[in-house]
Every structure is written in structure tokens, then in C-alpha cells.
Design a protein around this motif. Structure first.
Motif, PDB file in Angstrom:
ATOM      1  N   TYR A  92      39.957 -77.592 -53.529  1.00 19.88           N
ATOM      2  CA  TYR A  92      39.986 -76.724 -54.712  1.00 19.88           C
ATOM      3  C   TYR A  92      41.197 -75.802 -54.620  1.00 19.88           C
ATOM      4  CZ  TYR A  92      35.146 -78.211 -55.432  1.00 19.88           C
ATOM      5  OH  TYR A  92      34.017 -78.971 -55.628  1.00 19.88           O
ATOM      6  N   PHE A 120      38.762 -77.567 -59.026  1.00 23.85           N
ATOM      7  CA  PHE A 120      38.763 -78.806 -58.255  1.00 23.85           C
ATOM      8  C   PHE A 120      40.058 -79.591 -58.457  1.00 23.85           C
ATOM      9  CE2 PHE A 120      37.507 -83.369 -57.859  1.00 23.85           C
ATOM     10  CZ  PHE A 120      37.294 -83.369 -56.477  1.00 23.85           C
ATOM     11  N   SER A 125      41.466 -84.817 -52.946  1.00 23.91           N
ATOM     12  CA  SER A 125      40.104 -84.972 -52.454  1.00 23.91           C
ATOM     13  C   SER A 125      39.787 -86.440 -52.175  1.00 23.91           C
ATOM     14  CB  SER A 125      39.110 -84.403 -53.467  1.00 23.91           C
ATOM     15  OG  SER A 125      39.416 -83.049 -53.771  1.00 23.91           O
ATOM     16  N   ASP A 128      34.603 -87.912 -55.738  1.00 25.84           N
ATOM     17  CA  ASP A 128      34.075 -87.082 -56.816  1.00 25.84           C
ATOM     18  C   ASP A 128      32.897 -86.267 -56.283  1.00 25.84           C
ATOM     19  OD1 ASP A 128      32.956 -85.978 -59.080  1.00 25.84           O
ATOM     20  OD2 ASP A 128      33.068 -87.817 -60.275  1.00 25.84           O
ATOM     21  N   PRO A 129      32.971 -84.950 -56.308  1.00 27.88           N
ATOM     22  CA  PRO A 129      31.878 -84.124 -55.776  1.00 27.88           C
ATOM     23  C   PRO A 129      30.573 -84.267 -56.565  1.00 27.88           C
ATOM     24  CG  PRO A 129      33.487 -82.761 -56.923  1.00 27.88           C
ATOM     25  CD  PRO A 129      34.083 -84.131 -56.817  1.00 27.88           C
ATOM     26  N   ASP A 130      30.645 -84.800 -57.797  1.00 30.63           N
ATOM     27  CA  ASP A 130      29.430 -85.032 -58.582  1.00 30.63           C
ATOM     28  C   ASP A 130      28.748 -86.345 -58.200  1.00 30.63           C
ATOM     29  OD1 ASP A 130      29.253 -82.750 -60.255  1.00 30.63           O
ATOM     30  OD2 ASP A 130      30.942 -83.510 -61.430  1.00 30.63           O
ATOM     31  N   THR A 174      24.305 -84.067 -53.844  1.00 32.36           N
ATOM     32  CA  THR A 174      25.730 -84.289 -54.093  1.00 32.36           C
ATOM     33  C   THR A 174      26.518 -83.109 -53.523  1.00 32.36           C
ATOM     34  OG1 THR A 174      25.771 -83.148 -56.223  1.00 32.36           O
ATOM     35  CG2 THR A 174      25.210 -85.507 -56.234  1.00 32.36           C
ATOM     36  N   ASN A 176      28.712 -81.381 -55.071  1.00 36.80           N
ATOM     37  CA  ASN A 176      28.720 -80.322 -56.086  1.00 36.80           C
ATOM     38  C   ASN A 176      27.460 -79.469 -55.997  1.00 36.80           C
ATOM     39  OD1 ASN A 176      30.488 -79.259 -57.946  1.00 36.80           O
ATOM     40  ND2 ASN A 176      29.628 -80.361 -59.681  1.00 36.80           N
ATOM     41  N   GLU A 177      26.308 -80.108 -55.801  1.00 38.82           N
ATOM     42  CA  GLU A 177      25.055 -79.369 -55.684  1.00 38.82           C
ATOM     43  C   GLU A 177      25.054 -78.498 -54.432  1.00 38.82           C
ATOM     44  OE1 GLU A 177      21.634 -82.121 -57.790  1.00 38.82           O
ATOM     45  OE2 GLU A 177      22.427 -82.768 -55.848  1.00 38.82           O
ATOM     46  N   TRP A 180      27.956 -75.569 -55.221  1.00 36.25           N
ATOM     47  CA  TRP A 180      27.866 -74.636 -56.339  1.00 36.25           C
ATOM     48  C   TRP A 180      26.446 -74.372 -56.828  1.00 36.25           C
ATOM     49  CZ3 TRP A 180      32.195 -72.456 -55.747  1.00 36.25           C
ATOM     50  CH2 TRP A 180      33.314 -73.195 -55.377  1.00 36.25           C
ATOM     51  N   TYR A 182      21.988 -75.792 -57.041  1.00 37.06           N
ATOM     52  CA  TYR A 182      21.024 -76.667 -57.714  1.00 37.06           C
ATOM     53  C   TYR A 182      19.679 -75.944 -57.705  1.00 37.06           C
ATOM     54  CZ  TYR A 182      19.400 -77.611 -52.969  1.00 37.06           C
ATOM     55  OH  TYR A 182      18.906 -77.452 -51.705  1.00 37.06           O
ATOM     56  N   ASN A 208      31.972 -68.592 -57.461  1.00 38.57           N
ATOM     57  CA  ASN A 208      33.160 -68.977 -58.231  1.00 38.57           C
ATOM     58  C   ASN A 208      33.394 -67.919 -59.302  1.00 38.57           C
ATOM     59  OD1 ASN A 208      35.322 -70.283 -59.343  1.00 38.57           O
ATOM     60  ND2 ASN A 208      34.290 -72.256 -59.590  1.00 38.57           N
TER      61      ASN A 208
END
Length: 492
Positions: A92, A120, A125, A128-130, A174, A176-177, A180, A182, A208
Motif C-alpha cells: 500500500y 493498495f 503485490s 488480490d487481497p479480496d 481474506t 482484506n478482511e 481492514w 470483518y 485507514n
């Protein structure tokens, strides 16, 4: 007239020599440069460094690496030690400009907030962080179980809840979870009975665009050695988390600025809110970044050493005597009781018992060391890498049968690498400044060289004049001798 011009050349040479020697002995030009830099490098609106401090131009990159456990069942059944693979980086771009900048105390202090925003960068990277899935410690579940340690009735109730929502020691989420946030099923269940409990969890949840609070810095107006040092953090000059005054001290800068004219013998103090403590760095070696000379400073092993190795660290044992080995630090006191342990990546500089208890870890200096490369003349950071690892203690907890095989393993979850390299435009400006300073510092030598040159010219002129005079005298004497030798005419 000619002799008078020779004398002028000689006098100029002597004057230049005297001035050069005086300048060298008096360190006049180095002092002028020093005073000029000290006057420029301070946190005041009219200084050259203020805008770069407020809005740093070099791009900062935050890389996240996760540890994916590949044998959770065998580990929980006590058949094998945990085996992990490193997954990352997930990179990031970090933006960290200062806000609400306020001067007070006659310009000797400045207050500011530093909100951090992350964007991001897929090109830097691994995925995909998702989409990328990580199996790691179920931190919410472990935190809840530790919170209820010693309360058998509540532990039994939560144990039933965990079975109902299928919450175990490990979970798969994931990237992302995990970063950031969940909505956690166990926390949601508890939230219905205790609304103060947050339903969401993430290692960077709500971070963030957030900040670590208000910092008040010394501007360096009174003393250049105080430039950038922290006066207070959130209104406090010391913390209250730890068990000794030494451990609770807020010392040094925030790691982004340092005073000019650094020496290799200095110990640099840095306060980091992420660790809830101050650390220090020592000189390691000389390096060069984009043609700019720099000193590399790194934290020695003693910073995170055990009490046996470094008694000063006894204050980080809370309650007193509750200590871990070298290379790790429990920060549950400032993480709402969650059994978080911080270390360097792969337990670099730590005891073998930590990296040896997990298969897949290999601490290496070039990949896991934290360092700062600072130009010693200006104190400007030209390259830096801050590396830290988040771990969770997995231990047996009464009232929770699923923990019966755990034995205090310090389990790695994720490590980060926050790095920056001076941008080309800033490097060019700094290089120009250093070149001017270097040239000016040679002025006394230039005076000496010119003085020697003028004296040599004077000596050559004098010798030529003497030779000319000697030649003229010789010819005159020769003519007189010739006249004497001529016969005198006889008169008849």
C-alpha cells in the motif's frame, strides 16, 4: 616602481597565508556552515524543512506479509509443531501529512496530528487481497478466552457460543478482511449482550485515515539538538503502561526527523506508538544512497533482550516478573488485554525457542532488520525500513477445552515493512547543499594555496631581479676593466 610591485605581491602572499592559517585554526567556515544549517533545520514556518516535515515528498510504502498455517489440525492435536508459509507482500502507498499544526511557547514547540491513509498497489503485490485466503490465529476468539480467564461460569457460556458459531483457535479469512476488518460471528454474539464490545475486527481496523493522537514536538528554535524531539503524546510526557519510570519514558523523535551533525557515537531515541514504548538505535556502518553519504543506525539486540541480558527491560514485564525471552515484547497492556506479542520479523534478534518452535521461519538480517540511513551533516533520512511482527500467545486457558494442547507458543500472524527512499528531486537538492558546504569548507585551503602561489611568484621575481642586477654589475665591471687595459696614447 618595479620593486614596489614585487613587494605588493609578497605582502599579498603573506596576508593570504596568515588568513588561511587563521581560518583553519579558527574553523571559521565550518562554523558558518554549522550555524547556517542549525538556523535552517528547525520546525518553523519560514524554515526550509518545514514543508517537507508537514507533507513529506518521498513515497512511503507499507508491505504486509502473512503467515499461513498449513497443518492446523496436527498442531492442535499436539502431533506436530506449527508449519507456516509466508504470503506477501500486499503493498500500500502510505500518505502521512501533518494536520492541525499549531505553534506555541514562542515558537519553541509545535503540535500536530499525523493521519495515515493507505492505497493498495496491485503492481507491487503478490495477489488480490479480496481473494487471497490466509489461515491464521482467530484473534477475536483467543482475546475473548483470555479476557474470561479465571471466570469458569462465563468461560462455559462463551465456550458454548464458540461451538454454536464454529469459532476455533484458527480461522480462514481474506487478506482484506484480516487487515481492514470483518464482522466476527463470536463478537457479534457477545455484542448482543454487551453492546460495548465491537462486532468488527481487523489488524488495521479503523486505521485507514486515522492517527495515533496529538504529538507535541520541540521545534529546535532554542537548541538544534532538540529538533523534532517529542515533548508530549496525547498530553502526556510519560506513559503508564509499564512498571518502571525508564520503560514509561517518551524519548526521542517519531523517527521522521533528526538533528543535524550526527556522530557515529550517538544513540538515537525513537518513540513508536505502535509498540507503546521508546526504542533506541546505534550506528552500524556507512552507506551511500543516490550518491548521498549516510550513517546506518539499527536497534541492537539489547532493545528487545530478556531481563537477564538487559536488566533495564525489567519494566516491560507486567506484572513484574512476568517476562518473556529475548526478541519479543508483550504489549497486551496497551492492546486491551489481547495477548499480542511484537517482535522483529521471523523473530530476528530473538531466542531460538521462538523461531525454532515454528516450522517455516528463517530470520535473516537483510530481510528482517529495521534500519535508518541518515545523512550525518543534515540529519535527513535518505532511506529507512521499519519492520515489525505481530504474534499471539497460544496457551492453555481453563474453561476452554479446545486449548488443552496449547503450551504457550508465540504464534506469528503477520509482519509489516514500512519503507521509504528519498525521491530524486529531494536527493538533488540535498546533494547540491552538501556540495556547496564541502566547497565552502575548502576555502581556508584555497587561501593557503593562493598565499603559497603569490609567495612563489614573489620569490621568482626577486631572484630574477637579483640575477638581472648581478648581470648588470658584471657588465659594468667588465667595461671598466677593459678601459683600464687599453694603452694610453704617447705624445711625441
Amino acid at each position: 616602481m618595479m620593486r614596489r610591485s614585487y613587494a605588493v605581491v609578497g605582502i599579498v602572499g603573506v596576508v593570504l597565508l596568515v588568513v588561511g592559517v587563521a581560518l583553519m585554526i579558527g574553523h571559521v567556515f565550518p562554523t558558518l556552515i554549522s550555524n547556517r544549517l542549525k538556523g535552517e533545520i528547525k520546525l518553523t514556518p519560514d524554515s526550509r524543512v518545514f514543508e517537507t516535515w508537514k507533507n513529506p515528498p518521498p513515497p512511503v510504502f507499507m508491505e504486509y506479509f502473512f503467515f499461513n498455517i498449513t497443518n492446523p489440525e496436527d498442531f492442535l492435536e499436539g502431533k506436530a509443531k506449527a508449519s507456516v508459509t509466508e504470503v506477501g507482500p500486499f503493498t500500500y502507498r502510505e500518505y502521512r501529512g501533518k494536520e492541525n499544526v499549531t505553534f506555541f511557547e514562542n515558537g519553541t514547540r509545535v503540535a500536530a496530528y499525523t493521519p495515515k491513509t493507505f492505497v493498495f498497489l496491485p503492481e507491487r503485490s503478490v495477489g488480490d487481497p479480496d481473494v487471497e485466503l490466509i489461515t491464521t490465529v482467530n484473534i477475536p476468539a483467543v482475546a475473548v478466552m483470555n479476557k474470561l480467564k479465571g471466570s469458569f461460569f462465563k468461560a462455559t457460556m462463551v465456550s458454548v457460543m464458540m461451538k454454536n458459531v464454529k469459532a476455533g483457535i484458527f480461522m480462514t479469512r481474506t487478506v482484506n478482511e484480516l487487515l481492514w476488518g470483518y464482522k466476527d460471528p463470536l463478537l457479534t454474539k457477545i455484542h448482543t449482550q454487551s453492546p460495548e464490545v465491537e462486532e468488527y475486527f481487523g489488524l488495521m481496523y479503523k486505521k485507514n485515515g486515522s492517527h495515533d493522537g496529538e504529538f507535541v514536538y520541540y521545534t529546535g528554535e532554542k537548541n538544534y539538538l532538540d529538533y523534532g524531539k517529542i515533548d508530549t503524546w496525547n498530553g502526556q510526557r510519560a506513559m503508564t503502561f509499564w512498571s518502571s519510570d525508564y520503560s514509561n519514558m517518551i524519548k526521542g523523535t517519531d523517527g521522521s526527523v533528526f538533528h543535524p551533525f550526527l556522530t557515529k557515537e550517538e544513540r538515537l531515541d525513537i518513540f513508536t506508538a505502535d509498540l507503546c514504548r521508546s526504542i533506541y538505535m546505534d550506528f552500524e556502518k556507512e552507506v551511500e544512497v543516490k550518491g548521498i553519504p549516510a550513517y546506518r543506525f539499527t536497534p541492537p539486540r539489547a532493545v528487545m533482550a530478556s531481563v537477564k541480558e538487559n536488566p533495564d527491560n525489567a519494566g516491560y514485564c507486567v506484572p513484574p516478573g512476568n517476562c518473556l525471552g529475548s526478541g519479543v515484547l508483550k504489549v497486551d497492556v496497551c492492546r486491551k488485554g489481547v495477548p499480542v506479542v511484537v517482535s522483529f520479523p521471523h523473530f530476528y534478534l530473538g531466542d531460538e525457542q521462538y523461531y525454532g518452535s515454528i516450522s517455516g521461519l528463517s530470520p535473516k538480517r537483510e530481510h528482517h532488520q529495521t534500519y535508518l540511513d541518515l545523512n550525518p551533516t543534515t540529519g535527513v533520512p535518505v532511506r529507512a525500513s521499519k519492520r515489525a511482527q505481530i504474534n499471539i500467545i497460544l496457551d492453555r486457558i481453563s474453561g476452554f477445552p479446545i486449548t488443552r494442547t496449547l503450551n504457550g507458543t508465540v504464534f506469528p500472524v503477520m509482519f509489516l515493512n514500512e519503507s521509504v527512499v528519498i525521491d530524486d528531486a529531494s536527493a538533488a537538492k540535498l546533494h547540491k547543499l552538501l556540495t556547496v558546504a564541502k566547497v565552502v569548507s575548502y576555502f581556508p585551503v584555497l587561501f593557503l594555496a593562493l598565499g603559497v602561489l603569490f609567495l612563489l611568484i614573489f620569490l621568482i621575481l626577486v631572484l630574477r631581479e637579483r640575477k638581472k642586477m648581478a648581470s648588470h654589475t658584471f657588465l659594468s665591471d667588465h667595461r671598466q676593466l677593459q678601459r683600464r687595459r687599453q694603452p694610453t696614447p704617447q705624445h711625441q
